[in-house]
Design a protein around this motif. Structure first.
Motif, PDB file in Angstrom:
ATOM      1  N   MET A 139       0.846  -1.187   0.077  1.00  0.00           N
ATOM      2  CA  MET A 139       0.084   0.136   0.028  1.00  0.00           C
ATOM      3  C   MET A 139       0.683   1.362  -0.017  1.00  0.00           C
ATOM      4  SD  MET A 139      -3.111   1.295   2.667  1.00  0.00           S
ATOM      5  CE  MET A 139      -4.128   2.480   2.319  1.00  0.00           C
ATOM      6  N   THR A 140       0.381   2.196  -0.829  1.00  0.00           N
ATOM      7  CA  THR A 140       1.254   3.518  -0.863  1.00  0.00           C
ATOM      8  C   THR A 140       0.695   4.594  -0.088  1.00  0.00           C
ATOM      9  OG1 THR A 140       1.976   2.904  -3.208  1.00  0.00           O
ATOM     10  CG2 THR A 140       1.982   5.149  -2.336  1.00  0.00           C
ATOM     11  N   TYR A 141       1.191   5.121   0.787  1.00  0.00           N
ATOM     12  CA  TYR A 141       0.826   6.346   1.501  1.00  0.00           C
ATOM     13  C   TYR A 141       1.354   7.570   1.273  1.00  0.00           C
ATOM     14  CZ  TYR A 141       0.246   2.362   4.743  1.00  0.00           C
ATOM     15  OH  TYR A 141      -0.097   1.121   5.596  1.00  0.00           O
ATOM     16  N   SER A 142       0.544   8.914   1.523  1.00  0.00           N
ATOM     17  CA  SER A 142       1.047   9.912   1.271  1.00  0.00           C
ATOM     18  C   SER A 142       2.070  10.506   1.767  1.00  0.00           C
ATOM     19  CB  SER A 142      -0.215  11.061   1.458  1.00  0.00           C
ATOM     20  OG  SER A 142      -0.677  11.014   2.660  1.00  0.00           O
ATOM     21  N   THR A 143       2.942  11.326   1.365  1.00  0.00           N
ATOM     22  CA  THR A 143       3.998  11.767   2.089  1.00  0.00           C
ATOM     23  C   THR A 143       3.787  13.440   2.447  1.00  0.00           C
ATOM     24  OG1 THR A 143       5.618  10.627   1.059  1.00  0.00           O
ATOM     25  CG2 THR A 143       6.490  12.688   2.101  1.00  0.00           C
ATOM     26  N   PHE A 144       3.760  14.016   3.697  1.00  0.00           N
ATOM     27  CA  PHE A 144       3.671  15.116   4.307  1.00  0.00           C
ATOM     28  C   PHE A 144       4.913  15.606   4.607  1.00  0.00           C
ATOM     29  CE2 PHE A 144       2.429  18.727   6.972  1.00  0.00           C
ATOM     30  CZ  PHE A 144       1.338  19.346   6.190  1.00  0.00           C
ATOM     31  N   SER A 145       5.451  16.880   4.362  1.00  0.00           N
ATOM     32  CA  SER A 145       6.681  17.740   4.967  1.00  0.00           C
ATOM     33  C   SER A 145       6.377  18.879   5.298  1.00  0.00           C
ATOM     34  CB  SER A 145       7.620  17.741   3.845  1.00  0.00           C
ATOM     35  OG  SER A 145       8.679  18.063   4.425  1.00  0.00           O
ATOM     36  N   LEU A 146       7.055  19.277   6.338  1.00  0.00           N
ATOM     37  CA  LEU A 146       6.724  20.436   7.035  1.00  0.00           C
ATOM     38  C   LEU A 146       7.924  21.025   7.389  1.00  0.00           C
ATOM     39  CD1 LEU A 146       4.503  21.337  10.121  1.00  0.00           C
ATOM     40  CD2 LEU A 146       6.909  21.570  10.508  1.00  0.00           C
TER      41      LEU A 146
ATOM     42  N   ALA B 276       7.065  12.920   6.759  1.00  0.00           N
ATOM     43  CA  ALA B 276       6.252  11.672   7.019  1.00  0.00           C
ATOM     44  C   ALA B 276       5.733  10.836   5.878  1.00  0.00           C
ATOM     45  CB  ALA B 276       5.211  11.634   8.200  1.00  0.00           C
ATOM     46  N   THR B 277       5.731   9.590   5.581  1.00  0.00           N
ATOM     47  CA  THR B 277       5.060   8.836   4.716  1.00  0.00           C
ATOM     48  C   THR B 277       4.369   7.632   5.592  1.00  0.00           C
ATOM     49  OG1 THR B 277       6.984   9.398   3.070  1.00  0.00           O
ATOM     50  CG2 THR B 277       5.279   7.282   2.731  1.00  0.00           C
TER      51      THR B 277
END
Length: 234
Positions: free
Chosen positions: A1-8, A113-114
């Motif tokens: 499963m592929t998850y979204s990546t969020f960067s801050l 985070a992914t």
């Protein structure tokens, strides 16, 4: 499963960085990795990287406890803490980097985070890190303004320098403004850097700062207030 990546990415506030502070921050990251990501002790030991840079080079640790000295070297210019979770088969990944630099523009926090609900996860991590940082905040940002403001101040210093050396202007008020600008741009950031590392030189700067403040206070008291009182009485 592929998850979204969020960067801050966040700019860090002005701080006093001590060994105890780094240890507290390290423990928070280790606890978060253990409780939330279920990392093993072996994985946690490989997740943390700490780099301390001074004029001699860069020293690297996997824990701040490996640093024998309690204080940093006098020439310490930047300390970086990184947390990189190991690769997982499901593709989840967490990367955290905190750069504590004397230069305001390079003092940053980056979290990537992914994983499921990556945005919510990062918000939780950020809250915990900011709580650790809050205890170390200083007022040094006042004498370390953003680059745009510093540029305007430098222009003001150049203009006052030109006017002082011209034959048309020799007012004491202009000289006062020139001195204040010079002290604010060059001396105050030296005595009170944006990120303040706990070292022997920082303690000497504390002594110089006390002397500077007492000198200014004496000038205001004896040079201004008493003069006003004398003129009033006369």
């Amino acid at each position: 499963m592929t998850y979204s990546t969020f960067s801050l990415t966040r700019s860090l506030p002005s701080l006093l960085v001590t060994k105890d502070f780094l240890l507290s921050l390290e423990r928070y990251l280790m606890k978060w990795g253990s409780d939330t990501m279920k990392l093993t002790d072996e994985e946690l030991n490989k997740a943390i990287d700490i780099d301390i840079e001074d004029k001699m080079g860069v020293e690297s640790f996997t824990s701040i406890n490996q640093m024998n000295a309690h204080n940093f070297t006098d020439s310490t210019s930047i300390i970086t803490i990184k947390f990189n979770s190991p690769y997982r088969a499901d593709g989840t990944r967490l990367r955290i980097s905190l750069d504590f630099s004397k230069n305001r523009i390079f003092s940053t926090l980056v979290i990537t985070a992914t994983m499921p609900n990556s945005r919510v996860v990062i918000q939780g991590i950020l809250s915990g890190i900011l709580e650790e940082i809050e205890r170390q905040r200083t007022w040094h940002w006042i004498v370390n303004p953003p680059a745009a403001i510093t540029s305007f101040l430098v222009i003001g210093l150049v203009i006052t320098t030109y006017l002082l050396f011209s034959h048309e202007s020799s007012h004491l008020s202009l000289l006062f403004v020139h001195i204040v600008l010079y002290l604010y741009i060059f001396l105050l950031p030296y005595l009170r850097p944006y990120i303040y590392f706990d070292s022997r030189v920082s303690k000497r700067k504390d002594e110089l700062w006390d002397w500077f403040i007492k000198g200014i206070a004496s000038f205001l008291l004896f040079g201004t207030l008493l003069t006003f009182i004398r003129d009033y009485l006369i």
